[in-house]
Design a protein around this motif. Structure first.
Motif, mmCIF file in Angstrom:
data_model
loop_
_atom_site.group_PDB
_atom_site.id
_atom_site.type_symbol
_atom_site.label_atom_id
_atom_site.label_comp_id
_atom_site.label_asym_id
_atom_site.label_seq_id
_atom_site.Cartn_x
_atom_site.Cartn_y
_atom_site.Cartn_z
ATOM 1 N N LEU A 30 0.764 -1.223 -0.095
ATOM 2 C CA LEU A 30 0.162 0.043 -0.014
ATOM 3 C C LEU A 30 0.785 1.262 0.021
ATOM 4 O O LEU A 30 0.459 2.333 -0.544
ATOM 5 C CB LEU A 30 -0.953 -0.139 1.390
ATOM 6 C CG LEU A 30 -2.219 -0.828 1.232
ATOM 7 C CD1 LEU A 30 -2.937 -0.888 2.517
ATOM 8 C CD2 LEU A 30 -3.151 -0.702 0.063
ATOM 9 N N GLU A 83 3.701 1.800 -1.596
ATOM 10 C CA GLU A 83 4.157 2.148 -3.018
ATOM 11 C C GLU A 83 3.040 2.710 -3.857
ATOM 12 O O GLU A 83 3.152 3.379 -4.887
ATOM 13 C CB GLU A 83 4.367 0.614 -3.760
ATOM 14 C CG GLU A 83 5.714 -0.129 -2.938
ATOM 15 C CD GLU A 83 5.899 -1.410 -3.579
ATOM 16 O OE1 GLU A 83 4.889 -1.925 -4.165
ATOM 17 O OE2 GLU A 83 6.658 -2.095 -3.309
ATOM 18 N N LYS A 84 1.773 2.446 -3.098
ATOM 19 C CA LYS A 84 0.413 3.323 -3.964
ATOM 20 C C LYS A 84 0.017 4.600 -3.168
ATOM 21 O O LYS A 84 -0.846 5.146 -3.570
ATOM 22 C CB LYS A 84 -0.832 2.300 -4.208
ATOM 23 C CG LYS A 84 -0.403 1.249 -4.624
ATOM 24 C CD LYS A 84 -0.109 1.146 -6.314
ATOM 25 C CE LYS A 84 -1.354 1.908 -7.031
ATOM 26 N NZ LYS A 84 -0.832 2.012 -8.359
ATOM 27 N N THR A 141 -8.411 -3.568 -1.182
ATOM 28 C CA THR A 141 -7.255 -2.478 -1.828
ATOM 29 C C THR A 141 -8.066 -1.666 -2.582
ATOM 30 O O THR A 141 -8.025 -0.466 -2.599
ATOM 31 C CB THR A 141 -6.168 -3.119 -2.482
ATOM 32 O OG1 THR A 141 -5.604 -3.747 -1.673
ATOM 33 C CG2 THR A 141 -5.247 -1.838 -3.137
ATOM 34 N N LEU A 160 -8.889 2.425 -2.243
ATOM 35 C CA LEU A 160 -8.672 3.362 -3.206
ATOM 36 C C LEU A 160 -9.852 4.407 -3.360
ATOM 37 O O LEU A 160 -9.960 5.354 -3.651
ATOM 38 C CB LEU A 160 -8.202 2.567 -4.567
ATOM 39 C CG LEU A 160 -6.714 1.928 -4.549
ATOM 40 C CD1 LEU A 160 -6.698 1.089 -5.682
ATOM 41 C CD2 LEU A 160 -5.637 2.916 -4.602
ATOM 42 N N ASP A 178 -6.458 3.103 -10.172
ATOM 43 C CA ASP A 178 -5.644 2.254 -10.777
ATOM 44 C C ASP A 178 -5.265 1.039 -10.079
ATOM 45 O O ASP A 178 -4.486 1.417 -8.869
ATOM 46 C CB ASP A 178 -4.441 2.851 -11.489
ATOM 47 C CG ASP A 178 -3.617 3.706 -10.454
ATOM 48 O OD1 ASP A 178 -4.089 4.381 -9.684
ATOM 49 O OD2 ASP A 178 -2.342 3.417 -10.579
ATOM 50 N N PHE A 231 -3.523 -2.709 -9.058
ATOM 51 C CA PHE A 231 -2.431 -3.336 -9.366
ATOM 52 C C PHE A 231 -2.349 -4.959 -9.013
ATOM 53 O O PHE A 231 -3.307 -5.188 -8.257
ATOM 54 C CB PHE A 231 -1.238 -2.619 -8.463
ATOM 55 C CG PHE A 231 -1.313 -2.628 -7.004
ATOM 56 C CD1 PHE A 231 -0.907 -3.763 -6.245
ATOM 57 C CD2 PHE A 231 -2.126 -1.811 -6.414
ATOM 58 C CE1 PHE A 231 -1.133 -3.971 -4.912
ATOM 59 C CE2 PHE A 231 -2.253 -1.934 -5.112
ATOM 60 C CZ PHE A 231 -1.866 -2.721 -4.172
#
Length: 288
Positions: free
Chosen positions: A74, A76-77, A271, A275, A283, A285
């Motif tokens: 998470l 990384e996002k 996730t 988001l 987007d 992943f």
């Protein structure tokens, strides 16, 4: 019952830090509003901006490592994560344990004050997280699994700073769960306590039944995830948890066990939910 005075408590104490590509992992400690302290991981993206944040609480037989990998993905996002560890839970089993050690293990589990403290510790973590300059206090989420999900249901009714909850394999009524579940924690307590003390424990733990609180979660949204092969939370507990919750809410079922072992689908679904609900780009992943 779960309130405290924030002005008397210090902030996060960083005890160790690991630098990764794109984010850092900080081992932090903070003062409990009840007594003692709380250990946690604080995972922070490197970007100098205001990030959405997720508070994680682990299952009863595990610890803060349960969500360690997930929180890094998470990060990384663009999510900040606070992974809190309960001081009185962990991997305990009745078999092969010496009597003195067994007593030391069981007593914290039947001390009602520990359950009050845990909720206060989570709320204190939310307070500290909200004050961090790299956190957008208007975009906070809570994710709990098992024990963390059950108590997340209580939190949903008393904590209005959380915008969305993800509750994984939780029980709706802690009191009934303790009387019937084959979970090692429940079995341990039932086998150890004499009848009169067990009755006293159940009557006191009943005030933490999530159905009394989760009906007041709105306007926060709730996403329930349940396992079709859950060995500890039966269908009645699962459906009553969902039914008792205020709207907006959604529910998903997965072909997995209580631990959601290897259930990549559930991770991707929650996730996607995060988001959407706390305002990141949509987007999605796929993990390696």
């Amino acid at each position: 019952m779960f309130h405290f005075k924030e002005e008397h408590l210090a902030g996060f104490e960083v005890r160790n830090s690991i630098i990764k590509e794109g984010y850092s992992i900080r081992e932090v400690y903070y003062e409990s509003p009840y007594k003692g302290g709380v250990q946690a991981f604080l995972i922070v993206p490197n970007q100098t901006s205001s990030h959405p944040a997720v508070v994680f609480m682990h299952p009863g037989l595990e610890n803060r490592m349960s969500f360690y990998k997930e929180a890094q993905i998470l990060a990384e996002k663009g999510f900040v994560s606070l992974i809190i560890e309960s001081p009185f839970l962990g991997g305990y089993h009745q078999e092969g344990i010496q009597h003195k050690k067994f007593i030391q293990t069981i007593e914290p589990l039947v001390d009602i004050q520990n359950y009050t403290r845990m909720l206060m510790d989570i709320r204190r973590g939310i307070s500290l997280l909200s004050k961090q300059e790299f956190v957008d206090a208007n975009r906070l989420a809570y994710v709990g699994h098992g024990f963390g999900s059950t108590w997340g249901g209580v939190l949903a009714g008393i904590e209005n700073r959380i915008k969305t909850f993800v509750l994984i394999a939780g029980a709706s009524k802690t009191s009934a769960w303790h009387m019937t579940s084959e979970h090692p924690m429940a079995v341990l307590i039932r086998n150890f306590l004499p009848p009169e003390r067990l009755d006293f424990f159940i009557s006191n733990i009943r005030k933490f039944d999530a159905t009394q609180y989760i009906k007041n979660a709105a306007p926060a949204s709730i996403y329930f995830q349940f396992a079709k092969n859950d060995e500890y939370v039966d269908d009645d507990q699962a459906t009553s948890f969902y039914s008792a919750a205020s709207s907006p809410k959604e529910i998903s079922w997965y072909q997995t066990d209580h631990g959601f072992s290897g259930c990549e689908e559930a991770f991707l679904d929650r996730t996607t939910w995060l988001l959407d609900k706390i305002g990141l780009p949509t987007d999605i992943f796929v993990t390696e």
